[in-house]
Scaffold this active site. Sequence first.
Site, mmCIF file in Angstrom:
data_model
loop_
_atom_site.group_PDB
_atom_site.id
_atom_site.type_symbol
_atom_site.label_atom_id
_atom_site.label_comp_id
_atom_site.label_asym_id
_atom_site.label_seq_id
_atom_site.Cartn_x
_atom_site.Cartn_y
_atom_site.Cartn_z
ATOM 1 C CB ILE A 179 -1.015 0.033 1.160
ATOM 2 C CG1 ILE A 179 -0.317 0.224 2.512
ATOM 3 C CG2 ILE A 179 -1.885 -1.211 1.166
ATOM 4 C CD1 ILE A 179 -1.271 0.619 3.629
ATOM 5 C CE1 TYR B 231 -0.789 1.659 15.377
ATOM 6 C CE2 TYR B 231 -2.018 2.139 17.382
ATOM 7 C CZ TYR B 231 -1.860 1.405 16.220
ATOM 8 O OH TYR B 231 -2.770 0.414 15.893
ATOM 9 N N GLY B 232 -0.702 7.044 17.785
ATOM 10 C CA GLY B 232 -1.986 7.672 18.084
ATOM 11 C C GLY B 232 -2.365 8.729 17.072
ATOM 12 C CE LYS C 286 -3.803 2.463 13.328
ATOM 13 N NZ LYS C 286 -4.148 1.714 12.093
ATOM 14 C CB VAL D 67 -5.683 -8.063 18.496
ATOM 15 C CG1 VAL D 67 -5.441 -9.429 17.866
ATOM 16 C CG2 VAL D 67 -7.139 -7.641 18.317
#
Length: 289
Positions: A63, A193-194, A197, A230
Amino acid sequence: MSGPQVVLVTGSTRGLGLAIVQALCQGFKGDVYLSARDVPRGTMVVEDLQREGLKPRLLQLDITDPVSIQAARQHFMKEYGGLDVLINNAGIAPKRGDPASFGSQAERILQTNFFATRDMCNEFLPLLKKDGRIVNVASIVGYITLYMCSPDLQARLCSDDITEEELVALMKRFVAEAKAGDHINKGWPNSVYGVSKIGLMALTRIHARRLRREMPQRGILINSCCPGWVKSDMTYPNGTKTPAEGADTPVYLALLPPATLEPQGEFVVDRQVQVWAGSPTDATIDEGP
């Protein structure tokens, strides 16, 4: 959905993405494409699933490579006349002990999690068939991180009139200020990362408004979601959900029945829509060196 049905899951050779493919092979009435940057690796995964009685198809896809995205786009146009479901699962996170500077991590992680995923959305959204679905796999970390931004940044990121161009400029600004070591002074939190997102969740809202405005008759839904904490390479050795449990909400959103009107442009956790306003937590996130 009419005609041959097909779903594409990015980042799907292991962990959550693989679990999503497994669930869709059992619940989606059409072809399920597992994507892989590395074809030999993808082939091994497909063969393993075939031994389980599942029948996924393999697509080479990176991607972060516009040429690869274009090739994928052409494949689905030629073979299926479009796409029914796109699940943008591909993403990366900082690794513990990574010696790279915060700014270098910001550039690398936003390139995949925001900019490349945006490219996927913009290339494939026009290809979606009637009642098509896009699911952007985000994170509760982004939801929390949003409220660690300065009030001015929060106001723009949460606004109903922010444009895609403005959002892209904000994400580029974060990378530049992170590389300069000045992101905290400029109102950004210390979580690459935050922020990546946050960008993805805000982009989802923008694209939902575009669909309402330009293609209301198509019945296309786009939502972001958090699969939960997860167990995966990203969370090792932690994580409280199995990949199969984490796959539940992304698959639920992907398989919303035709003529469904909501959720649209929402952030969904455990199949429940989360309010995009108000402070959700007092937690702190720090990825600083």
